[in-house]
Design a protein around this motif. Sequence first.
Motif, PDB file in Angstrom:
ATOM      1  N   ARG A   1      45.214 -62.244   9.683  1.00  0.00           N
ATOM      2  CA  ARG A   1      46.685 -62.576   9.614  1.00  0.00           C
ATOM      3  C   ARG A   1      47.841 -61.373   9.355  1.00  0.00           C
ATOM      4  NH1 ARG A   1      51.334 -64.377   7.360  1.00  0.00           N
ATOM      5  NH2 ARG A   1      52.203 -66.484   8.061  1.00  0.00           N
ATOM      6  N   THR A   2      47.482 -60.458   8.367  1.00  0.00           N
ATOM      7  CA  THR A   2      48.263 -59.331   7.942  1.00  0.00           C
ATOM      8  C   THR A   2      48.220 -58.370   9.065  1.00  0.00           C
ATOM      9  OG1 THR A   2      47.822 -59.789   5.657  1.00  0.00           O
ATOM     10  CG2 THR A   2      48.336 -57.629   6.387  1.00  0.00           C
ATOM     11  N   MET A   3      46.945 -57.912   9.608  1.00  0.00           N
ATOM     12  CA  MET A   3      46.762 -57.175  10.677  1.00  0.00           C
ATOM     13  C   MET A   3      47.602 -57.461  11.851  1.00  0.00           C
ATOM     14  SD  MET A   3      43.592 -55.661  12.724  1.00  0.00           S
ATOM     15  CE  MET A   3      43.084 -54.418  11.496  1.00  0.00           C
ATOM     16  N   ALA A   4      47.496 -58.763  12.115  1.00  0.00           N
ATOM     17  CA  ALA A   4      48.423 -59.242  13.258  1.00  0.00           C
ATOM     18  C   ALA A   4      49.652 -59.064  13.131  1.00  0.00           C
ATOM     19  CB  ALA A   4      48.192 -60.683  13.601  1.00  0.00           C
ATOM     20  N   LEU A   5      50.513 -59.516  11.940  1.00  0.00           N
ATOM     21  CA  LEU A   5      51.827 -58.862  11.720  1.00  0.00           C
ATOM     22  C   LEU A   5      52.172 -57.654  11.647  1.00  0.00           C
ATOM     23  CD1 LEU A   5      52.248 -62.092   9.298  1.00  0.00           C
ATOM     24  CD2 LEU A   5      53.021 -61.924  11.659  1.00  0.00           C
TER      25      LEU A   5
ATOM     26  N   TYR B   1      38.791 -67.444  16.964  1.00  0.00           N
ATOM     27  CA  TYR B   1      37.579 -66.456  17.105  1.00  0.00           C
ATOM     28  C   TYR B   1      36.180 -66.908  16.657  1.00  0.00           C
ATOM     29  CZ  TYR B   1      39.269 -65.478  12.378  1.00  0.00           C
ATOM     30  OH  TYR B   1      39.629 -65.610  10.933  1.00  0.00           O
ATOM     31  N   ARG B   2      35.227 -66.354  17.348  1.00  0.00           N
ATOM     32  CA  ARG B   2      33.907 -66.653  17.021  1.00  0.00           C
ATOM     33  C   ARG B   2      32.940 -65.575  16.267  1.00  0.00           C
ATOM     34  NH1 ARG B   2      31.886 -69.412  21.819  1.00  0.00           N
ATOM     35  NH2 ARG B   2      32.865 -71.053  20.669  1.00  0.00           N
ATOM     36  N   TYR B   3      32.510 -65.832  15.354  1.00  0.00           N
ATOM     37  CA  TYR B   3      31.499 -64.791  14.596  1.00  0.00           C
ATOM     38  C   TYR B   3      30.274 -64.566  15.272  1.00  0.00           C
ATOM     39  CZ  TYR B   3      34.600 -66.012  10.646  1.00  0.00           C
ATOM     40  OH  TYR B   3      35.843 -66.231  10.003  1.00  0.00           O
ATOM     41  N   PRO B   4      29.768 -63.488  15.201  1.00  0.00           N
ATOM     42  CA  PRO B   4      28.269 -63.399  15.637  1.00  0.00           C
ATOM     43  C   PRO B   4      27.411 -64.279  15.292  1.00  0.00           C
ATOM     44  CG  PRO B   4      29.663 -61.246  14.814  1.00  0.00           C
ATOM     45  CD  PRO B   4      29.998 -62.286  14.505  1.00  0.00           C
ATOM     46  N   SER B   5      26.408 -64.484  15.927  1.00  0.00           N
ATOM     47  CA  SER B   5      25.351 -65.513  15.502  1.00  0.00           C
ATOM     48  C   SER B   5      24.489 -64.835  14.334  1.00  0.00           C
ATOM     49  CB  SER B   5      24.218 -65.701  16.765  1.00  0.00           C
ATOM     50  OG  SER B   5      23.410 -66.501  16.329  1.00  0.00           O
ATOM     51  N   GLY B   6      24.249 -65.761  13.493  1.00  0.00           N
ATOM     52  CA  GLY B   6      23.392 -65.373  12.072  1.00  0.00           C
ATOM     53  C   GLY B   6      24.675 -64.615  11.266  1.00  0.00           C
ATOM     54  N   ILE B   7      25.799 -64.644  11.320  1.00  0.00           N
ATOM     55  CA  ILE B   7      26.423 -63.686  10.280  1.00  0.00           C
ATOM     56  C   ILE B   7      26.387 -64.202   8.921  1.00  0.00           C
ATOM     57  CG2 ILE B   7      28.624 -65.305  10.598  1.00  0.00           C
ATOM     58  CD1 ILE B   7      30.190 -62.600  10.164  1.00  0.00           C
ATOM     59  N   ALA B   8      26.125 -63.531   7.843  1.00  0.00           N
ATOM     60  CA  ALA B   8      26.013 -63.945   6.638  1.00  0.00           C
ATOM     61  C   ALA B   8      27.206 -64.520   5.943  1.00  0.00           C
ATOM     62  CB  ALA B   8      25.287 -62.967   5.488  1.00  0.00           C
ATOM     63  N   ASP B   9      27.048 -65.470   5.174  1.00  0.00           N
ATOM     64  CA  ASP B   9      28.463 -65.948   4.446  1.00  0.00           C
ATOM     65  C   ASP B   9      29.300 -65.102   3.929  1.00  0.00           C
ATOM     66  OD1 ASP B   9      27.553 -68.560   5.504  1.00  0.00           O
ATOM     67  OD2 ASP B   9      27.147 -69.286   3.410  1.00  0.00           O
ATOM     68  N   ASN B  10      28.655 -63.851   3.234  1.00  0.00           N
ATOM     69  CA  ASN B  10      29.690 -62.950   2.520  1.00  0.00           C
ATOM     70  C   ASN B  10      30.079 -61.988   3.603  1.00  0.00           C
ATOM     71  OD1 ASN B  10      26.964 -61.779   3.097  1.00  0.00           O
ATOM     72  ND2 ASN B  10      26.818 -60.839   1.284  1.00  0.00           N
ATOM     73  N   ASP B  11      29.768 -61.950   4.994  1.00  0.00           N
ATOM     74  CA  ASP B  11      30.307 -60.921   5.877  1.00  0.00           C
ATOM     75  C   ASP B  11      31.486 -61.698   6.553  1.00  0.00           C
ATOM     76  OD1 ASP B  11      28.463 -59.010   5.223  1.00  0.00           O
ATOM     77  OD2 ASP B  11      27.145 -59.807   6.885  1.00  0.00           O
ATOM     78  N   ILE B  12      31.876 -62.989   6.397  1.00  0.00           N
ATOM     79  CA  ILE B  12      32.868 -63.683   7.081  1.00  0.00           C
ATOM     80  C   ILE B  12      34.371 -63.165   6.276  1.00  0.00           C
ATOM     81  CG2 ILE B  12      34.142 -65.803   7.304  1.00  0.00           C
ATOM     82  CD1 ILE B  12      31.434 -66.989   7.338  1.00  0.00           C
ATOM     83  N   PRO B  13      34.934 -62.469   7.124  1.00  0.00           N
ATOM     84  CA  PRO B  13      36.259 -61.945   6.515  1.00  0.00           C
ATOM     85  C   PRO B  13      37.355 -63.022   6.230  1.00  0.00           C
ATOM     86  CG  PRO B  13      36.576 -61.604   8.888  1.00  0.00           C
ATOM     87  CD  PRO B  13      34.956 -62.204   8.532  1.00  0.00           C
ATOM     88  N   ASP B  14      38.139 -62.826   5.311  1.00  0.00           N
ATOM     89  CA  ASP B  14      39.390 -63.595   4.872  1.00  0.00           C
ATOM     90  C   ASP B  14      40.163 -63.554   5.799  1.00  0.00           C
ATOM     91  OD1 ASP B  14      41.580 -64.821   3.752  1.00  0.00           O
ATOM     92  OD2 ASP B  14      41.267 -63.773   1.824  1.00  0.00           O
TER      93      ASP B  14
ATOM     94  N   ASN C   1      38.264 -55.706  17.388  1.00  0.00           N
ATOM     95  CA  ASN C   1      37.539 -54.587  16.896  1.00  0.00           C
ATOM     96  C   ASN C   1      37.528 -54.146  15.542  1.00  0.00           C
ATOM     97  OD1 ASN C   1      36.797 -54.043  19.795  1.00  0.00           O
ATOM     98  ND2 ASN C   1      38.581 -53.050  20.037  1.00  0.00           N
ATOM     99  N   GLY C   2      38.374 -54.831  14.795  1.00  0.00           N
ATOM    100  CA  GLY C   2      38.540 -54.427  13.349  1.00  0.00           C
ATOM    101  C   GLY C   2      37.711 -55.431  12.456  1.00  0.00           C
ATOM    102  N   PHE C   3      37.204 -56.484  13.140  1.00  0.00           N
ATOM    103  CA  PHE C   3      36.548 -57.474  12.183  1.00  0.00           C
ATOM    104  C   PHE C   3      35.201 -57.859  12.845  1.00  0.00           C
ATOM    105  CE2 PHE C   3      40.819 -57.780  11.149  1.00  0.00           C
ATOM    106  CZ  PHE C   3      40.803 -57.787   9.597  1.00  0.00           C
ATOM    107  N   PRO C   4      34.229 -58.531  12.130  1.00  0.00           N
ATOM    108  CA  PRO C   4      33.106 -58.816  12.737  1.00  0.00           C
ATOM    109  C   PRO C   4      33.433 -60.170  13.755  1.00  0.00           C
ATOM    110  CG  PRO C   4      33.128 -59.452  10.203  1.00  0.00           C
ATOM    111  CD  PRO C   4      34.227 -58.769  10.651  1.00  0.00           C
ATOM    112  N   ILE C   5      33.777 -59.945  14.825  1.00  0.00           N
ATOM    113  CA  ILE C   5      33.993 -61.011  15.808  1.00  0.00           C
ATOM    114  C   ILE C   5      33.288 -60.660  16.845  1.00  0.00           C
ATOM    115  CG2 ILE C   5      36.148 -62.027  16.946  1.00  0.00           C
ATOM    116  CD1 ILE C   5      37.823 -61.440  14.584  1.00  0.00           C
ATOM    117  N   GLN C   6      32.503 -61.985  17.691  1.00  0.00           N
ATOM    118  CA  GLN C   6      31.838 -61.806  19.001  1.00  0.00           C
ATOM    119  C   GLN C   6      32.961 -62.288  19.874  1.00  0.00           C
ATOM    120  OE1 GLN C   6      28.378 -64.408  19.062  1.00  0.00           O
ATOM    121  NE2 GLN C   6      28.789 -65.048  20.794  1.00  0.00           N
ATOM    122  N   ALA C   7      33.883 -63.133  19.824  1.00  0.00           N
ATOM    123  CA  ALA C   7      34.654 -63.259  20.756  1.00  0.00           C
ATOM    124  C   ALA C   7      36.025 -63.863  20.147  1.00  0.00           C
ATOM    125  CB  ALA C   7      33.993 -64.555  21.620  1.00  0.00           C
TER     126      ALA C   7
END
Length: 159
Positions: free
Chosen positions: A80-84, A62-75, A111-117
């Motif tokens: 992985r937990t959501m997928a399982l 996956y790709r984060y939105p352009s300019g995402i702040a480091d502290n907005d990147i999800p663990d 839709n559940g995370f700050p993901i652009q693609a």
Amino acid sequence: MLGLIVLAGAFLAGGILVGERTTSVDNRAAARDQPSRDFMFQVIGAKTANQGGHTLNLFFHYRYPSGIADNDIPDYTRLRTMALDSLAAVDVSKNPYWEVVNNQLCARLKNGFPIQAITCELQVVGSENPGPHDEPGYRASIETIGDIEPLDVPGPLAN
């Protein structure tokens, strides 16, 4: 005179179309030149009860939105937990196709995370000598949402 006006109109319309195509190509090229932040992880050997019970290999890029702040990147372990959890919640009484399961899984993550693609590959572990409820060989569903190259992870050559 009328012929010249029609001819001039045709040239003008053609010029506008060429200009729009050139702008579109320029915009795509500019987007590729922008820095992007991507992440990828895999889950190997996930068990599911769907379609009589199978083992899955899951790949997520996956790709984060352009300019995402480091502290907005999800663990990634949250994704992985959501997928399982999504796999565990599949209504096996409906025996859904893998493409349907993967489509829903990939959309939930997007839709559940700050993901652009995102691109998700759900790989069903196969066997060259299948049992009564299995089909031969590895097979996979690839779901891609947004502007990112689809995954293409091959299964092993031999099992």
